[in-house]
Design a protein around this motif. Structure first.
Motif, PDB file in Angstrom:
ATOM      1  N   VAL A  81       2.471  13.689 -26.367  1.00  0.00           N
ATOM      2  CA  VAL A  81       3.102  13.019 -27.501  1.00  0.00           C
ATOM      3  C   VAL A  81       3.464  11.586 -27.126  1.00  0.00           C
ATOM      4  O   VAL A  81       4.025  11.339 -26.049  1.00  0.00           O
ATOM      5  CB  VAL A  81       4.371  13.773 -27.950  1.00  0.00           C
ATOM      6  N   GLN A  82       3.127  10.664 -28.011  1.00  0.00           N
ATOM      7  CA  GLN A  82       3.537   9.271 -27.855  1.00  0.00           C
ATOM      8  C   GLN A  82       4.792   9.061 -28.686  1.00  0.00           C
ATOM      9  O   GLN A  82       4.771   9.184 -29.910  1.00  0.00           O
ATOM     10  CB  GLN A  82       2.430   8.333 -28.340  1.00  0.00           C
ATOM     11  N   THR A  83       5.908   8.777 -28.025  1.00  0.00           N
ATOM     12  CA  THR A  83       7.155   8.561 -28.741  1.00  0.00           C
ATOM     13  C   THR A  83       7.443   7.070 -28.855  1.00  0.00           C
ATOM     14  O   THR A  83       6.874   6.245 -28.134  1.00  0.00           O
ATOM     15  CB  THR A  83       8.334   9.256 -28.035  1.00  0.00           C
ATOM     16  N   SER A  84       8.355   6.739 -29.758  1.00  0.00           N
ATOM     17  CA  SER A  84       8.690   5.338 -30.003  1.00  0.00           C
ATOM     18  C   SER A  84      10.190   5.189 -30.117  1.00  0.00           C
ATOM     19  O   SER A  84      10.875   6.070 -30.637  1.00  0.00           O
ATOM     20  CB  SER A  84       8.018   4.840 -31.286  1.00  0.00           C
ATOM     21  N   GLY A 266      16.209   8.909 -29.697  1.00  0.00           N
ATOM     22  CA  GLY A 266      15.639   8.020 -28.700  1.00  0.00           C
ATOM     23  C   GLY A 266      14.213   8.387 -28.358  1.00  0.00           C
ATOM     24  O   GLY A 266      13.723   9.461 -28.734  1.00  0.00           O
ATOM     25  N   GLU A 267      13.527   7.527 -27.632  1.00  0.00           N
ATOM     26  CA  GLU A 267      12.127   7.774 -27.315  1.00  0.00           C
ATOM     27  C   GLU A 267      11.946   8.848 -26.253  1.00  0.00           C
ATOM     28  O   GLU A 267      10.814   9.272 -25.982  1.00  0.00           O
ATOM     29  CB  GLU A 267      11.445   6.477 -26.864  1.00  0.00           C
ATOM     30  N   ASP A 268      13.022   9.312 -25.625  1.00  0.00           N
ATOM     31  CA  ASP A 268      12.932  10.410 -24.661  1.00  0.00           C
ATOM     32  C   ASP A 268      13.104  11.771 -25.335  1.00  0.00           C
ATOM     33  O   ASP A 268      13.176  12.793 -24.650  1.00  0.00           O
ATOM     34  CB  ASP A 268      13.964  10.231 -23.544  1.00  0.00           C
ATOM     35  N   TYR A 269      13.146  11.804 -26.676  1.00  0.00           N
ATOM     36  CA  TYR A 269      13.246  13.045 -27.435  1.00  0.00           C
ATOM     37  C   TYR A 269      11.895  13.370 -28.074  1.00  0.00           C
ATOM     38  O   TYR A 269      11.198  12.472 -28.552  1.00  0.00           O
ATOM     39  CB  TYR A 269      14.273  12.921 -28.555  1.00  0.00           C
ATOM     40  N   ILE A 270      11.557  14.659 -28.096  1.00  0.00           N
ATOM     41  CA  ILE A 270      10.374  15.143 -28.803  1.00  0.00           C
ATOM     42  C   ILE A 270      10.832  16.144 -29.859  1.00  0.00           C
ATOM     43  O   ILE A 270      11.458  17.163 -29.539  1.00  0.00           O
ATOM     44  CB  ILE A 270       9.356  15.817 -27.862  1.00  0.00           C
ATOM     45  N   HIS A 271      10.561  15.828 -31.108  1.00  0.00           N
ATOM     46  CA  HIS A 271      10.910  16.695 -32.236  1.00  0.00           C
ATOM     47  C   HIS A 271       9.843  17.781 -32.347  1.00  0.00           C
ATOM     48  O   HIS A 271       8.666  17.493 -32.507  1.00  0.00           O
ATOM     49  CB  HIS A 271      10.959  15.838 -33.499  1.00  0.00           C
TER      50      HIS A 271
END
Length: 307
Positions: A81-84, A266-271
């Motif tokens: 996953v690419q987070t932002s 934050g970008e260190d979270y994955i939903h």
């Protein structure tokens, strides 16, 4: 941030399971805060039948059926996953409408305009609307206070007053018990915050997912040492030039880590999945015939990938 998530679930049965039907939430979806580049779920033994669908909340659900006798079940989910850190832009906390206006906006009356967020106002399997939760929240939700400012303050209060104690509760522990003990795990803190917000008449939903953890300096990242995470999202309506409320944005609140943000903390979270409470997003549930005694082992790894 480019992240790899590996979520392994291992069941051992005694005696063997004869037949089983399972339902899993193990695949994330692409959102404003994240782009799913790869996602797969491997199942051993191989199912006789499986399919994927989207549920009412937009979550990817994997259904599968095992028709042969088996003593073990391994479900391995892997995603990239690419987070932002640029999720959604919304009003500053102090500029959001007073929480009482939002409560009245969602209060039912004749000719009420339907807002989809209304679904997250009511009791659900793990959420009971009780005066104790409303009383707990009143210290933060004072008269005329902006809704997001009050919600962040309540989130910070849970973070400061409650103790995270691993294995102090289980899935069957009522939120009111965790509230009285002032201890629990992320799932408990999420259920407490949702219960408090809904008891005030404000829509709030449960988010399951993952968070990137950083090992202590000098120590290697543990494989399988992470865990699933849970947090909350509160609905923040917008205000037009006439002072009337209308469709708005969801803002995420993490009482376990004192984090918040529109669309993502934050970008260190994955939903991973969202729903009314844990019952709507549990990673795996199902029905088995046999296997009266079983053990469960879960290993989760979240790690950054170098470009």
């Amino acid at each position: 941030m480019l992240l790899e998530i590996i979520h392994d679930t291992h069941y051992s049965y005694d005696p063997n399971v004869e037949i089983a039907q399972h339902f899993a939430h193990l695949k994330p979806t692409s959102l404003n805060s994240q782009q799913v580049l790869e996602s797969e779920v491997a199942i051993n033994p191989k199912p006789a039948w499986s399919e994927e669908n989207l549920d009412n909340y937009g979550n990817i659900c994997t259904f599968f059926s095992l028709q042969n006798r088996h003593s073990e079940l391994l479900i391995s989910a892997k995603s990239i996953v690419q987070t932002s850190n640029i999720a959604l832009v919304g009003s500053k906390p102090a500029e959001t409408p007073a929480w009482e206006l939002v409560r009245e906006y969602f209060r039912y009356h004749s000719k009420t305009k339907w807002d989809p967020a209304s679904e997250f106002l009511f009791s659900s399997p793990f959420i009971n609307l009780r005066p104790e939760f409303a009383e707990f929240a009143r210290a933060n939700f004072t008269t005329g206070r902006p809704i997001l400012e009050a919600a962040i303050d309540l989130t910070q209060r849970i973070y400061g007053e409650f103790h995270y104690v691993s294995k102090s509760t289980d899935i069957g522990t009522p939120a009111i018990e965790a509230l009285n003990k002032r201890e629990g795990v992320c799932q408990d803190f999420a259920h407490i915050l949702i219960s408090a917000l809904r008891s005030l008449g404000l829509p709030a939903k449960y988010i399951s997912g993952y968070i990137l953890t950083n090992p202590p300096p000098g120590q290697a990242r543990l494989i399988g040492g992470d865990a699933s995470h849970a947090w909350v999202s509160i609905y923040i309506p917008s205000v037009d030039e006439n002072g009337l409320l209308h469709g708005g944005l969801w803002c995420d609140l993490d009482p376990t880590n004192n984090r918040w943000g529109y669309g993502s903390p934050g970008e260190d979270y994955i939903h991973l999945a969202q729903g009314r409470d844990y019952a709507d997003v549990s990673p795996i549930r199902g029905v088995i015939h046999g296997g009266s005694d079983h053990t469960l082992d879960v290993a989760v790894t979240v790690r950054p990938i170098e470009r």
